[in-house]
Design a protein around this motif. Structure first.
Motif, PDB file in Angstrom:
ATOM      1  N   ILE A 100      34.600  51.417  39.734  1.00 13.19           N
ATOM      2  CA  ILE A 100      33.851  50.360  39.047  1.00 13.19           C
ATOM      3  C   ILE A 100      34.740  49.672  38.013  1.00 13.19           C
ATOM      4  O   ILE A 100      34.358  49.508  36.857  1.00 13.19           O
ATOM      5  CB  ILE A 100      32.552  50.881  38.401  1.00 13.19           C
ATOM      6  CG1 ILE A 100      32.852  52.020  37.412  1.00 13.19           C
ATOM      7  CG2 ILE A 100      31.557  51.332  39.423  1.00 13.19           C
ATOM      8  CD1 ILE A 100      31.675  52.325  36.511  1.00 13.19           C
ATOM      9  N   GLN A 101      35.915  49.248  38.430  1.00 16.71           N
ATOM     10  CA  GLN A 101      36.856  48.615  37.511  1.00 16.71           C
ATOM     11  C   GLN A 101      36.291  47.327  36.904  1.00 16.71           C
ATOM     12  O   GLN A 101      36.789  46.850  35.889  1.00 16.71           O
ATOM     13  CB  GLN A 101      38.168  48.295  38.237  1.00 16.71           C
ATOM     14  CG  GLN A 101      39.119  49.469  38.352  1.00 16.71           C
ATOM     15  CD  GLN A 101      39.626  49.952  37.009  1.00 16.71           C
ATOM     16  OE1 GLN A 101      39.542  49.263  36.007  1.00 16.71           O
ATOM     17  NE2 GLN A 101      40.144  51.161  36.975  1.00 16.71           N
ATOM     18  N   SER A 102      35.235  46.778  37.518  1.00 17.27           N
ATOM     19  CA  SER A 102      34.656  45.554  36.965  1.00 17.27           C
ATOM     20  C   SER A 102      33.980  45.805  35.624  1.00 17.27           C
ATOM     21  O   SER A 102      33.720  44.861  34.869  1.00 17.27           O
ATOM     22  CB  SER A 102      33.634  44.964  37.943  1.00 17.27           C
ATOM     23  OG  SER A 102      32.593  45.894  38.187  1.00 17.27           O
ATOM     24  N   VAL A 103      33.672  47.071  35.322  1.00 20.48           N
ATOM     25  CA  VAL A 103      33.031  47.393  34.042  1.00 20.48           C
ATOM     26  C   VAL A 103      34.115  47.545  32.981  1.00 20.48           C
ATOM     27  O   VAL A 103      34.755  48.577  32.876  1.00 20.48           O
ATOM     28  CB  VAL A 103      32.184  48.683  34.142  1.00 20.48           C
ATOM     29  CG1 VAL A 103      31.540  48.993  32.789  1.00 20.48           C
ATOM     30  CG2 VAL A 103      31.128  48.539  35.203  1.00 20.48           C
ATOM     31  N   GLN A 104      34.338  46.498  32.201  1.00 22.45           N
ATOM     32  CA  GLN A 104      35.306  46.530  31.119  1.00 22.45           C
ATOM     33  C   GLN A 104      34.572  46.338  29.799  1.00 22.45           C
ATOM     34  O   GLN A 104      33.442  45.861  29.765  1.00 22.45           O
ATOM     35  CB  GLN A 104      36.351  45.433  31.303  1.00 22.45           C
ATOM     36  CG  GLN A 104      37.122  45.560  32.613  1.00 22.45           C
ATOM     37  CD  GLN A 104      38.107  44.423  32.780  1.00 22.45           C
ATOM     38  OE1 GLN A 104      39.171  44.429  32.170  1.00 22.45           O
ATOM     39  NE2 GLN A 104      37.760  43.453  33.597  1.00 22.45           N
ATOM     40  N   SER A 105      35.231  46.701  28.710  1.00 31.98           N
ATOM     41  CA  SER A 105      34.558  46.595  27.427  1.00 31.98           C
ATOM     42  C   SER A 105      35.566  46.441  26.304  1.00 31.98           C
ATOM     43  O   SER A 105      36.766  46.673  26.471  1.00 31.98           O
ATOM     44  CB  SER A 105      33.673  47.819  27.170  1.00 31.98           C
ATOM     45  OG  SER A 105      34.453  48.998  27.171  1.00 31.98           O
ATOM     46  N   VAL A 106      35.040  46.055  25.158  1.00 35.80           N
ATOM     47  CA  VAL A 106      35.820  45.949  23.926  1.00 35.80           C
ATOM     48  C   VAL A 106      35.082  46.753  22.863  1.00 35.80           C
ATOM     49  O   VAL A 106      33.877  46.567  22.660  1.00 35.80           O
ATOM     50  CB  VAL A 106      35.960  44.482  23.467  1.00 35.80           C
ATOM     51  CG1 VAL A 106      36.670  44.417  22.110  1.00 35.80           C
ATOM     52  CG2 VAL A 106      36.708  43.660  24.508  1.00 35.80           C
ATOM     53  N   GLU A 107      35.804  47.651  22.192  1.00 36.24           N
ATOM     54  CA  GLU A 107      35.240  48.372  21.049  1.00 36.24           C
ATOM     55  C   GLU A 107      35.806  47.773  19.784  1.00 36.24           C
ATOM     56  O   GLU A 107      37.036  47.669  19.637  1.00 36.24           O
ATOM     57  CB  GLU A 107      35.567  49.871  21.114  1.00 36.24           C
ATOM     58  CG  GLU A 107      34.500  50.675  21.802  1.00 36.24           C
ATOM     59  CD  GLU A 107      34.662  52.169  21.617  1.00 36.24           C
ATOM     60  OE1 GLU A 107      33.883  52.905  22.253  1.00 36.24           O
ATOM     61  OE2 GLU A 107      35.552  52.612  20.866  1.00 36.24           O
ATOM     62  N   THR A 119      40.462  47.245  23.894  1.00 36.97           N
ATOM     63  CA  THR A 119      39.904  46.963  25.216  1.00 36.97           C
ATOM     64  C   THR A 119      39.914  48.252  26.031  1.00 36.97           C
ATOM     65  O   THR A 119      40.871  49.025  25.985  1.00 36.97           O
ATOM     66  CB  THR A 119      40.709  45.877  25.942  1.00 36.97           C
ATOM     67  OG1 THR A 119      42.066  46.296  26.067  1.00 36.97           O
ATOM     68  CG2 THR A 119      40.666  44.556  25.182  1.00 36.97           C
ATOM     69  N   LEU A 120      38.836  48.485  26.773  1.00 35.49           N
ATOM     70  CA  LEU A 120      38.655  49.734  27.502  1.00 35.49           C
ATOM     71  C   LEU A 120      38.267  49.470  28.942  1.00 35.49           C
ATOM     72  O   LEU A 120      37.534  48.520  29.248  1.00 35.49           O
ATOM     73  CB  LEU A 120      37.562  50.584  26.848  1.00 35.49           C
ATOM     74  CG  LEU A 120      37.771  50.973  25.382  1.00 35.49           C
ATOM     75  CD1 LEU A 120      36.486  51.528  24.802  1.00 35.49           C
ATOM     76  CD2 LEU A 120      38.893  51.991  25.267  1.00 35.49           C
TER      77      LEU A 120
END
Length: 317
Positions: free
Chosen positions: A225-232, A292-293
């Motif tokens: 599921i590499q499409s799930v990216q995020s920023v903390e 970025t995660l």
């Protein structure tokens, strides 16, 4: 030979199908995580694999021994540690250890030497003569695990081993797990702590509604599921409004609080970082950190089990 081999396992309770053609294999010497929501079938699977409950259909073997037809031989090389403590409060830690050794048919000399070794490993030797009723939850949990290892098993079943424990007990148990795997012991671990599974397990199986949704290493599951990216991001002043403000940004699909930070899910981390800086400037605040995660094992778990989180971060079924 596999340590555990499960083929087409089924279990019915009346009209309820608790396990629906579950199949998997656990290699000798690996830590195998078994994850799933409450009611997914984790406990039912363990009860079958340890010979407590008979399956309705399918088969399960432990080191080649059928758990139904050859139950005694299949259980000979396993240790079992359930989530609920099975220690006796009114006797001492040492007496609990010796009783466990007798149940596992460990000879007197072996259970005494093994008992001392395990109580020392788990930091309980100085309390060996104390009644267990005075122990903390963490101490009782460590004693339960020590009892499950008294027969020096080749296969250890651990049901939520670190649930609700203090930091010291968690660290001791994780160190013990590491030493067990170095010696080639196979560990079958159920846990609600997804980060624990990520750090501990060679492979994980995710079970949902009685069916296996996925089996692989944590890292390979994340790549699905590499499409799930995020920023903390953490702000100098922050405040209660930040989560709801950032959740409303056009690029954000989900937002949730993670300690003193906010985690924002997006398909465009670079673009979102620019939006975050603009937001901080407009509110006379300063970005302290921004990372970025990629997807986590928790993201995989949520995607595969159908759990979802609303934008404000609360988790919903």
């Amino acid at each position: 030979m596999h340590a555990i081999e499960v083929k087409g396992l089924e279990k019915r309770f009346g009209e309820i199908l608790a396990l629906d053609r579950v199949s998997f294999a656990v290699e000798t010497g690996e830590v195998f995580g078994y994850l799933g929501p409450n009611g997914a079938g984790k406990t039912t699977t363990i009860r079958i694999l340890t010979g407590i409950t008979a399956p309705t259909g399918g088969s399960a073997t432990i080191f080649g021994w059928d758990i139904v037809r050859d139950k005694i031989k299949a259980r000979r090389d396993m240790g079992i540690v359930y989530e609920t403590s099975n220690v006796y409060d009114d006797i001492t830690a040492w007496q609990n250890m010796m009783f466990a050794g007798e149940l596992y048919h460990v000879g007197k000399d072996d259970r005494e030497s093994r008992g001392r070794e395990l109580l020392e490993v788990f930091g309980l030797w100085d309390r060996r003569a104390s009644r267990v009723k005075g122990f903390s939850k963490g101490m009782k949990r460590r004693l339960t695990l020590a009892m499950g290892l008294i027969n020096d098993p080749k296969l250890l079943f651990l049901d939520e081993p670190t649930s609700g424990l203090d930091v010291q007990s968690n660290l001791i148990i994780r160190d013990v797990l590491h030493s067990l795997t170095e010696r080639g012991v196979t560990v079958f671990l159920t846990t609600h702590n997804i980060e624990e599974a990520n750090q501990t397990c060679d492979r994980v199986a995710i079970i949902n509604r009685g069916r296996i949704a996925a089996i692989d290493s944590p890292e390979r599951l994340k790549k699905t599921i590499q499409s799930v990216q995020s920023v903390e991001v953490a702000f100098e002043r922050g405040g209660a409004r930040v989560l709801s403000d950032l959740a409303g940004l056009p690029m954000v699909s989900e937002a949730r609080k993670v300690g003193d930070k906010v985690r924002l899910y997006t398909e465009d981390p670079g673009g979102l970082l620019r939006e975050i800086v603009t937001y901080a400037d407009s509110h006379q605040d300063r970005v302290v950190s921004a990372t970025t995660l990629g997807p986590t094992l928790e993201d995989v778990f949520i995607r595969l089990t159908g759990l979802r989180r609303p934008k404000n971060g609360g988790e919903e079924p």
